[in-house]
Each structure stands twice: as structure tokens, then as C-alpha cells.
Design a protein around this motif. Structure first.
Motif, PDB file in Angstrom:
ATOM      1  N   GLN A  45       0.943  -1.215  -0.289  1.00 36.11           N
ATOM      2  CA  GLN A  45      -0.081  -0.139   0.175  1.00 36.11           C
ATOM      3  C   GLN A  45       0.708   1.243   0.040  1.00 36.11           C
ATOM      4  O   GLN A  45       0.509   2.271  -0.860  1.00 36.11           O
ATOM      5  CB  GLN A  45      -0.910  -0.060   1.242  1.00 36.11           C
ATOM      6  N   TYR A 143      -4.450  -6.855   0.408  1.00 33.68           N
ATOM      7  CA  TYR A 143      -5.420  -5.937  -0.193  1.00 33.68           C
ATOM      8  C   TYR A 143      -5.069  -4.589  -0.218  1.00 33.68           C
ATOM      9  O   TYR A 143      -4.490  -4.025   0.493  1.00 33.68           O
ATOM     10  CB  TYR A 143      -6.627  -5.802   0.904  1.00 33.68           C
ATOM     11  N   SER A 145      -6.253  -1.553  -2.466  1.00 36.08           N
ATOM     12  CA  SER A 145      -7.268  -1.062  -3.454  1.00 36.08           C
ATOM     13  C   SER A 145      -6.884   0.265  -4.032  1.00 36.08           C
ATOM     14  O   SER A 145      -7.342   0.700  -5.131  1.00 36.08           O
ATOM     15  CB  SER A 145      -8.635  -0.796  -2.793  1.00 36.08           C
ATOM     16  N   ASN A 147      -7.566   2.963  -2.627  1.00 34.54           N
ATOM     17  CA  ASN A 147      -8.471   3.883  -2.149  1.00 34.54           C
ATOM     18  C   ASN A 147      -8.067   4.155  -0.636  1.00 34.54           C
ATOM     19  O   ASN A 147      -8.242   2.905   0.163  1.00 34.54           O
ATOM     20  CB  ASN A 147      -9.935   3.592  -2.472  1.00 34.54           C
ATOM     21  N   ASP A 151      -8.593   1.105   2.228  1.00 37.59           N
ATOM     22  CA  ASP A 151      -7.470   0.343   2.701  1.00 37.59           C
ATOM     23  C   ASP A 151      -7.389   0.552   4.206  1.00 37.59           C
ATOM     24  O   ASP A 151      -6.975  -0.420   4.916  1.00 37.59           O
ATOM     25  CB  ASP A 151      -6.211   0.907   2.029  1.00 37.59           C
ATOM     26  N   TYR A 154      -9.911  -1.607   5.767  1.00 40.96           N
ATOM     27  CA  TYR A 154      -9.287  -2.967   5.734  1.00 40.96           C
ATOM     28  C   TYR A 154      -8.252  -3.380   6.659  1.00 40.96           C
ATOM     29  O   TYR A 154      -7.967  -4.408   7.156  1.00 40.96           O
ATOM     30  CB  TYR A 154      -9.068  -3.363   4.273  1.00 40.96           C
TER      31      TYR A 154
END
Length: 316
Positions: A45, A143, A145, A147, A151, A154
Motif C-alpha cells: 500500500q 489488499y 485497492s 483508495n 485500505d 481493511y
């Protein structure tokens, strides 16, 4: 860049080997909600982060992701310690490899009935990138995304579920080696919950109604209570050698845990504890070096350290 300090982030308390506890801890390492997952998720991320105006959020993700690398090291080393010497740890290092150990056990007899046999067959009594059922770690769990709000939500769920699982593992064993690491990770998971909760609050997200953090009553565990008294649940480290992290703009103010503490992100890294290499396992032929090879390794190491010493002084 990443730098490796050869210290463990937390002390691993010595106790008897326990292959069953080692296998339970594999879930906390290579399971869907384990440390390998959090490490990879937060780092990816941060690597893929977009929007320079949101740099404090990128720095928060990167700091937590970097800490998770040390958690992978800690829990992996703990698994190795729980396996180290099993099942003939009371035998003599000078015994032939097929000499019976304590109670007349053959060197690897316990491997047939305790824990994960692959710890002995494949990994020479060491950790593996698998879950407690032996399934390989899965990169599709990550994960990312793109966004920020999605994130963070999550990530908060991931930390909460990871802490819940570690509380269950704690209840599975009274082994001091396992519990010393599990308790530390329970408290640091709470710190990361606080980080993502505060980040969501700063974006105007009412996470408490959408995603309440489960109550685990982990403070009843003595090892956890000691760390909570030190305020470890309210600290976040930057792991930033250049003092450019802006994560402190987010990780501040009263803790979302409502425990009366304030969040603090002023420390670069915890002090840590000395990291010690485990003893040889003769019954596993690990590392399997004879005297001549050991002499060669030592000579090579001294040669490689010469330019380091000339540039930075003697290494202690």
C-alpha cells in the motif's frame, strides 16, 4: 532503503521446546491474518501510494509495514526456539546423531506425533512461510485497492482479527517462550488498531459504528498487562533514519482505545534485545559443517570485515 539492525524487537523468554505451540504460531506467521500478510499488505500500500498531499498517511503505512518485518523476524525466531532441540535437547552435542536422547528417544521420534512434521522433514526445526495447517502463504490475501479509506478500514479489520487470533493462541499454550512473543504482538496489534482508527477519524470516518473493534479482554494476560502498563499500545515508530516521516501528524491525541493514554510517534525504533543464533542441530545435519569448513568460513568472514573496519572502525 531498508536497514537491518541485528537485534530482536522484543525479548523471547527461554522455556522448554514445544512443537505444538510452534505449529499454532505458524498461523500468526503465515496465516491469512498473520504477520507476513500485514507486512506485505502495508508495504505494498505504501509503495503504490498516490497523492503527495496525503504523505502523512503514506508514512504511517510505511512505518507500520516496516515494523511488521521485525514481527516476522520475531515470530519466526520464536517458532525456531520452540522447535530447537526437540526432541533430544537434553542429549550431548558430542553424541553420534543416532544416539538415543532423553528417555531413550531416537533423535527425531517426536516429529511423528507432535506439531507439523514438515518442521523437521523440510525446515530443520525452523519456521516456514505456511499457516498452522501447512498451507503456503498466499499473496492474493494482500489488499491494496488504492483508495485510502477502503485500505484503512481493511487494515483496521486485519489488525483486529490478528489480535483476536493471537489471544486464542495465547490460550492454547502456557509455554513462556510462546507467550512472551504472543503478548508483545497482541499489544502492538492494538497500537496499529489505534493508528488506523485515528487515521480514519482524521478523514471523517465514524469507524466505531461501521467497524467496532472486538473486545478480547487481553489485558487479563499478565504478559500483556505488563506491556500495557508501559504504554506500548500507544506508541508508533517511524523507522525513518532521515527524520522525514510525517506519521506523527496522524498518530497523536487521545488513544481510540479509550484507555486514558495519548498516542505518541516520536520514537524512531524500539531499543530491542540482542539477537542470538540458535545452536547446531546435529540430528538435522544443520548447518552440517565440519571443522575445515568452519575454519574457512571464519577466515572468509575476517577478510570481508576488513573494508568495513577500515571505513567505520572495529565492529563490536
Amino acid at each position: 532503503m531498508f536497514f537491518h539492525v541485528q537485534r530482536l524487537i522484543n525479548e523471547i523468554v527461554a522455556d522448554e521446546p514445544d512443537p505444538g505451540a510452534a505449529n499454532a504460531l505458524q498461523e500468526g506467521l503465515g496465516g491469512q491474518f498473520g504477520e507476513m500478510r500485514t507486512m506485505m499488505q502495508y508495504l505494498f500500500q505504501s509503495f503504490n501510494f498516490r497523492g503527495p498531499d496525503a504523505k502523512p498517511y503514506r508514512d504511517l503505512l510505511q512505518g507500520i509495514g516496516t515494523e511488521e518485518i521485525s514481527h516476522v523476524e520475531l515470530i519466526g525466531t520464536t517458532i525456531s526456539r520452540l522447535l530447537d532441540g526437540s526432541p533430544r535437547y537434553q542429549g550431548s552435542p558430542t553424541d553420534p546423531v543416532d544416539t538415543p536422547g532423553a528417555g531413550g528417544a531416537i533423535p527425531l521420534e517426536l516429529a511423528k506425533s507432535a506439531g507439523n512434521i514438515h518442521h523437521f522433514l523440510v525446515a530443520a526445526q525452523g519456521a516456514m512461510p505456511v499457516d498452522a495447517a501447512g498451507n503456503p502463504w498466499n499473496g492474493s490475501w494482500v489488499y491494496n485497492s488504492g483508495n485510502l479509506v477502503l485500505d484503512l478500514i481493511y487494515n483496521l479489520m486485519l489488525e483486529s482479527t490478528g489480535r483476536l487470533q493471537k489471544c486464542r493462541i495465547y490460550e492454547m499454550t502456557d509455554n513462556a517462550t510462546a507467550r512472551s512473543t504472543i503478548a508483545y504482538l497482541i499489544v502492538r496489534d492494538q497500537a496499529h488498531e489505534n493508528a488506523y482508527a485515528r487515521a480514519l477519524e482524521s478523514l471523517g470516518v465514524n469507524w466505531r459504528t461501521a467497524l467496532p473493534i472486538p473486545k478480547t479482554n487481553a489485558e487479563q494476560f499478565p504478559e500483556v498487562a505488563r506491556l500495557l502498563d508501559l504504554g506500548l499500545q500507544s506508541k508508533q515508530y517511524t523507522f525513518d533514519l532521515t527524520a522525514q516521516s510525517e506519521a506523527g501528524k496522524i498518530f497523536q491525541g487521545p488513544s481510540p482505545s479509550n484507555d486514558g493514554t495519548n498516542l505518541m510517534a516520536t520514537e524512531q525504533a524500539p531499543e530491542g534485545v540482542p539477537s542470538v543464533i540458535a545452536p547446531e542441530r546435529f540430528e538435522e545435519f544443520s548447518p552440517g559443517l565440519d571443522a575445515d569448513l568452519l575454519e574457512l568460513i571464519q577466515a572468509t568472514a575476517e577478510m570481508e570485515m576488513e573494508p568495513v573496519s577500515s571505513s567505520f572502525g572495529p565492529v563490536t
